[in-house]
Every structure is written in C-alpha cells, then in structure tokens.
Design a protein around this motif. Sequence first.
Motif, PDB file in Angstrom:
ATOM      1  N   VAL A 150      22.768  22.802 -19.965  1.00 44.93           N
ATOM      2  CA  VAL A 150      21.695  21.909 -20.378  1.00 44.93           C
ATOM      3  C   VAL A 150      22.325  20.856 -21.283  1.00 44.93           C
ATOM      4  CG1 VAL A 150      19.484  21.694 -21.555  1.00 44.93           C
ATOM      5  CG2 VAL A 150      20.018  23.776 -20.262  1.00 44.93           C
ATOM      6  N   LEU A 151      22.139  19.589 -20.916  1.00 51.52           N
ATOM      7  CA  LEU A 151      22.702  18.491 -21.693  1.00 51.52           C
ATOM      8  C   LEU A 151      21.752  18.092 -22.816  1.00 51.52           C
ATOM      9  CD1 LEU A 151      24.081  16.319 -18.764  1.00 51.52           C
ATOM     10  CD2 LEU A 151      25.276  18.059 -20.104  1.00 51.52           C
ATOM     11  N   THR A 152      22.238  17.282 -23.722  1.00 44.98           N
ATOM     12  CA  THR A 152      21.430  16.859 -24.865  1.00 44.98           C
ATOM     13  C   THR A 152      20.233  16.012 -24.449  1.00 44.98           C
ATOM     14  OG1 THR A 152      22.950  15.001 -25.189  1.00 44.98           O
ATOM     15  CG2 THR A 152      23.319  16.975 -26.525  1.00 44.98           C
ATOM     16  N   ASP A 153      20.260  15.429 -23.244  1.00 46.77           N
ATOM     17  CA  ASP A 153      19.108  14.668 -22.755  1.00 46.77           C
ATOM     18  C   ASP A 153      18.157  15.539 -21.920  1.00 46.77           C
ATOM     19  OD1 ASP A 153      20.484  14.997 -20.393  1.00 46.77           O
ATOM     20  OD2 ASP A 153      20.607  12.866 -19.910  1.00 46.77           O
ATOM     21  N   SER A 154      18.305  16.867 -22.013  1.00 45.62           N
ATOM     22  CA  SER A 154      17.479  17.880 -21.345  1.00 45.62           C
ATOM     23  C   SER A 154      17.721  17.986 -19.843  1.00 45.62           C
ATOM     24  CB  SER A 154      15.989  17.649 -21.616  1.00 45.62           C
ATOM     25  OG  SER A 154      15.743  17.745 -22.989  1.00 45.62           O
ATOM     26  N   THR A 155      18.759  17.377 -19.331  1.00 44.32           N
ATOM     27  CA  THR A 155      19.128  17.533 -17.931  1.00 44.32           C
ATOM     28  C   THR A 155      19.811  18.877 -17.754  1.00 44.32           C
ATOM     29  OG1 THR A 155      19.509  15.149 -17.761  1.00 44.32           O
ATOM     30  CG2 THR A 155      20.440  16.520 -16.028  1.00 44.32           C
ATOM     31  N   ALA A 156      19.444  19.611 -16.702  1.00 41.10           N
ATOM     32  CA  ALA A 156      20.053  20.909 -16.417  1.00 41.10           C
ATOM     33  C   ALA A 156      20.918  20.804 -15.168  1.00 41.10           C
ATOM     34  CB  ALA A 156      18.994  21.969 -16.232  1.00 41.10           C
ATOM     35  N   ILE A 157      22.113  21.364 -15.230  1.00 39.54           N
ATOM     36  CA  ILE A 157      23.074  21.329 -14.132  1.00 39.54           C
ATOM     37  C   ILE A 157      23.548  22.743 -13.868  1.00 39.54           C
ATOM     38  CG2 ILE A 157      25.292  20.426 -13.347  1.00 39.54           C
ATOM     39  CD1 ILE A 157      23.869  18.697 -16.211  1.00 39.54           C
ATOM     40  N   MET A 158      23.696  23.098 -12.601  1.00 41.76           N
ATOM     41  CA  MET A 158      24.250  24.391 -12.236  1.00 41.76           C
ATOM     42  C   MET A 158      25.535  24.138 -11.448  1.00 41.76           C
ATOM     43  SD  MET A 158      22.572  27.573 -10.171  1.00 41.76           S
ATOM     44  CE  MET A 158      22.683  26.894  -8.544  1.00 41.76           C
ATOM     45  N   GLY A 159      26.566  24.916 -11.757  1.00 45.05           N
ATOM     46  CA  GLY A 159      27.820  24.775 -11.037  1.00 45.05           C
ATOM     47  C   GLY A 159      28.815  25.847 -11.423  1.00 45.05           C
ATOM     48  N   ILE A 160      29.965  25.793 -10.765  1.00 44.85           N
ATOM     49  CA  ILE A 160      31.047  26.742 -11.038  1.00 44.85           C
ATOM     50  C   ILE A 160      31.965  26.124 -12.077  1.00 44.85           C
ATOM     51  CG2 ILE A 160      33.000  27.993 -10.041  1.00 44.85           C
ATOM     52  CD1 ILE A 160      31.468  27.834  -7.342  1.00 44.85           C
ATOM     53  N   LEU A 161      32.234  26.864 -13.137  1.00 48.03           N
ATOM     54  CA  LEU A 161      33.105  26.374 -14.199  1.00 48.03           C
ATOM     55  C   LEU A 161      34.549  26.376 -13.701  1.00 48.03           C
ATOM     56  CD1 LEU A 161      33.414  25.422 -17.109  1.00 48.03           C
ATOM     57  CD2 LEU A 161      33.554  27.814 -17.789  1.00 48.03           C
ATOM     58  N   GLU A 162      35.115  25.194 -13.524  1.00 49.81           N
ATOM     59  CA  GLU A 162      36.460  25.039 -12.980  1.00 49.81           C
ATOM     60  C   GLU A 162      37.537  24.990 -14.063  1.00 49.81           C
ATOM     61  OE1 GLU A 162      37.583  24.602  -9.613  1.00 49.81           O
ATOM     62  OE2 GLU A 162      35.621  25.488  -9.214  1.00 49.81           O
ATOM     63  N   LYS A 163      37.343  24.089 -15.053  1.00 49.67           N
ATOM     64  CA  LYS A 163      38.360  23.872 -16.079  1.00 49.67           C
ATOM     65  C   LYS A 163      37.709  23.701 -17.436  1.00 49.67           C
ATOM     66  CE  LYS A 163      41.386  21.333 -12.945  1.00 49.67           C
ATOM     67  NZ  LYS A 163      41.959  20.042 -12.639  1.00 49.67           N
TER      68      LYS A 163
END
Length: 74
Positions: free
Chosen positions: A29-42
């Motif tokens: 969850v970003l500071t602008d309330s956007t939520a992202i789902m993904g695989i942590l690469e690096k």
Amino acid sequence: MGTRQLRLNDSVQIRKRIHDFTGKTINVVLTDSTAIMGILEKISDTGIVLKNMRMKNVSYTFDNIAEIYFDTNA
C-alpha cells in the motif's frame, strides 16, 4: 484451514522484515492509498522491486510505501 495476515505499517518494521518476503507474493500500500500486489524480486537500501501481474518489474521507494501485508496459512 484459515488465512492469517501479517501487516507491516511502520517504516522501521518494513525495512527490518522485508528480506523475509523475497520471492513471495506481497501486497504493498503506497502513501497515496494505491494497493499493488506482486512478487518481491529485489531489495535495495532505498526501495524494492516487484514483479507485477503483467510480469513487469516495478520499483518503489521506501518513502512511498505506507504498508506491506502478506497472507499465510494459519
């Protein structure tokens, strides 16, 4: 079987525990309330790289991350 959610919403906690999630699917969850789902690469000193559902690598700085959460089996 239930699901348990681990939530990190403090920047100190995020930086300390983020290495535990390398290669796993996480929600950011970003500071602008956007939520992202993904695989942590690096992970770097300044941020993270996620592989999103379109298989593209996207970078986010720790300054822009408000919360990270991760689902596990209970």
